[in-house]
Design an enzyme around this catalytic site. Sequence first.
Site, PDB file in Angstrom:
ATOM      1  N   GLY A 239       0.753  -1.243   0.000  1.00 57.34           N
ATOM      2  CA  GLY A 239       0.000   0.000   0.000  1.00 57.34           C
ATOM      3  C   GLY A 239       0.783   1.293   0.000  1.00 57.34           C
ATOM      4  O   GLY A 239       0.208   2.358  -0.243  1.00 57.34           O
ATOM      5  N   GLU A 275       3.794  -6.781   1.801  1.00 58.74           N
ATOM      6  CA  GLU A 275       3.382  -7.152   0.439  1.00 58.74           C
ATOM      7  C   GLU A 275       3.347  -5.939  -0.488  1.00 58.74           C
ATOM      8  O   GLU A 275       2.301  -5.602  -1.034  1.00 58.74           O
ATOM      9  CB  GLU A 275       1.963  -7.742   0.473  1.00 58.74           C
ATOM     10  CG  GLU A 275       1.750  -8.907   1.392  1.00 58.74           C
ATOM     11  CD  GLU A 275       0.261  -9.236   1.574  1.00 58.74           C
ATOM     12  OE1 GLU A 275      -0.609  -8.423   1.190  1.00 58.74           O
ATOM     13  OE2 GLU A 275      -0.021 -10.314   2.098  1.00 58.74           O
ATOM     14  N   PRO A 276       4.454  -5.251  -0.677  1.00 56.39           N
ATOM     15  CA  PRO A 276       4.407  -4.095  -1.576  1.00 56.39           C
ATOM     16  C   PRO A 276       4.354  -4.520  -3.045  1.00 56.39           C
ATOM     17  O   PRO A 276       5.040  -5.465  -3.445  1.00 56.39           O
ATOM     18  CB  PRO A 276       5.728  -3.369  -1.276  1.00 56.39           C
ATOM     19  CG  PRO A 276       6.653  -4.432  -0.781  1.00 56.39           C
ATOM     20  CD  PRO A 276       5.813  -5.498  -0.146  1.00 56.39           C
ATOM     21  N   GLY A 277       3.550  -3.834  -3.807  1.00 58.97           N
ATOM     22  CA  GLY A 277       3.487  -4.085  -5.245  1.00 58.97           C
ATOM     23  C   GLY A 277       3.907  -2.835  -5.986  1.00 58.97           C
ATOM     24  O   GLY A 277       4.952  -2.762  -6.623  1.00 58.97           O
ATOM     25  N   ARG A 278       3.065  -1.791  -5.835  1.00 63.43           N
ATOM     26  CA  ARG A 278       3.262  -0.551  -6.591  1.00 63.43           C
ATOM     27  C   ARG A 278       4.646   0.066  -6.355  1.00 63.43           C
ATOM     28  O   ARG A 278       5.289   0.498  -7.303  1.00 63.43           O
ATOM     29  CB  ARG A 278       2.180   0.455  -6.182  1.00 63.43           C
ATOM     30  CG  ARG A 278       2.123   1.680  -7.054  1.00 63.43           C
ATOM     31  CD  ARG A 278       1.208   2.734  -6.459  1.00 63.43           C
ATOM     32  NE  ARG A 278      -0.083   2.243  -6.061  1.00 63.43           N
ATOM     33  CZ  ARG A 278      -1.174   2.258  -6.824  1.00 63.43           C
ATOM     34  NH1 ARG A 278      -1.134   2.746  -8.037  1.00 63.43           N
ATOM     35  NH2 ARG A 278      -2.316   1.782  -6.364  1.00 63.43           N
ATOM     36  N   CYS A 346     -12.777   3.955 -29.115  1.00 63.37           N
ATOM     37  CA  CYS A 346     -14.016   4.676 -29.366  1.00 63.37           C
ATOM     38  C   CYS A 346     -14.821   4.962 -28.101  1.00 63.37           C
ATOM     39  O   CYS A 346     -15.950   4.496 -27.953  1.00 63.37           O
ATOM     40  CB  CYS A 346     -14.847   3.885 -30.360  1.00 63.37           C
ATOM     41  SG  CYS A 346     -13.901   3.611 -31.852  1.00 63.37           S
ATOM     42  N   GLU A 347     -14.224   5.662 -27.167  1.00 64.79           N
ATOM     43  CA  GLU A 347     -14.929   6.122 -25.968  1.00 64.79           C
ATOM     44  C   GLU A 347     -14.261   7.411 -25.527  1.00 64.79           C
ATOM     45  O   GLU A 347     -13.032   7.511 -25.577  1.00 64.79           O
ATOM     46  CB  GLU A 347     -14.756   5.174 -24.775  1.00 64.79           C
ATOM     47  CG  GLU A 347     -14.993   3.758 -25.026  1.00 64.79           C
ATOM     48  CD  GLU A 347     -15.202   2.977 -23.725  1.00 64.79           C
ATOM     49  OE1 GLU A 347     -15.361   3.597 -22.660  1.00 64.79           O
ATOM     50  OE2 GLU A 347     -15.201   1.758 -23.815  1.00 64.79           O
TER      51      GLU A 347
END
Length: 421
Positions: A239, A275-278, A346-347
Amino acid sequence: MDHFIYRDGALYAEDVPVAEIAAAVGTPFYVYSTATLLRHFRLFDEALAGLDHLVCYAMKAASNQAILKTLAQAGAGMDVVSQGEYLRAKAAGVSGDKIVFSGVGKTAEEIRTALTGGIRQFNVESEPEMAAINAVALDLGVVAPITIRVNPDVDAKTHAKIATGKSENKFGIPISRARDVYALAASMKGLDVIGIDVHIGSQLTELEPFRLAYQKVAELTETLRADGHDIRRLDLGGGLGIPYESSNTAPPLPIDYGAMVKESLGHLNVEIEIEPGRLIAGNSGIMVSKVIYVKQGEDRQFLILDGAMNDLIRPAMYEAHHDIIPVIEAEPGMQQTAYDIVGPVCESGDTFAKGRHMAPLKADELVAFRSAGAYGAVMSSEYNSRPLIPEVLVNGDQFAVIRKRPTFDEMINRDTIPEWL
Ligand code: LLP
């Protein structure tokens, strides 16, 4: 700090010019830096030095085999949330005793795969899931190590879609019910209750919410020990946020986070897991894209890129900001233009940035999306039948394609036609 910097006006990934990779693999593509991945992993590892600890990379952030192998060889464990991630971690050479299984809805098949292949622990999120793990373990004649994820009801002060620690979120069991749930777990013969798990959200930019949550976990540790549970491991989740905008104040560093962990939990004599990811993957990767057209609208200019929301969905999904920089650095003092930077899907949601000030760009020029290493490639899709974009890993002056771009035939031939057609 990362390893995507300008040298003599050209953007490099470590010692490789980004334009050289673009010429070799075509655009758009992701490129990751080995040195940055390792640096970020080590920052956490060093921040927890002195504590018995394991950094389990949350591989949901970026799960290419080459990235996993890079981190595993440096000593990282893995946090997985599905059978696919579990098998990817194993395939990258991570041993079962370094794999933590998180997630709110583990199926019996997933539990069986992990118990058969080896697992450090399951982070259990509900009583029914606990019963399911117990049943599979008994059936296999093994004992499953578990922690129970508690929901501490603290406000992580992050984007609503990635906050997980409030009582209204689907995650964990309410901390108020923890004693009962631990008593139930202890009565199950297929389970070994080893600790407590908590994860309150992602892209946190302050330490205070962590501190509040960890203090609650510290109190709970003492209570559960008094109840007779041998609490010997705390999984503190991930986090910690990253600086997405070079102009903003940076979130706390891993070293500050580590100091806060030691202060809040150091006295408990437990093994710490994070548990770091980012923070490991985010600034280790960029997405490189090419300008297709510069289009004059009624009151604005659109920069139309060959990359789109299917390749990097974060701006569309979370209103996320990514710095977008030219691969060939603008001349100093160049007049800036405000662009709406968009993809070809196409959005209207296929918009990366509105009114972004940049030195003028022309068709065929390259831009790089910074901080795109985490939740970039893993969240991409083939919407609008745009093939998944390649991933490249740089290491010093070498680079390698670590996931190739599928050909159009490969993409189309993944579908099968029923015999009646
Ligand atoms: N542990 C658990 C149980 C998690 O659910 C997560 C992230 C992590 C660890 C890693 O958190 P991190 O260190 O990366 O913040 N797609 C979103 C982010 C979703 C995060 C989901 N859970 C985004 O692009 O911002």
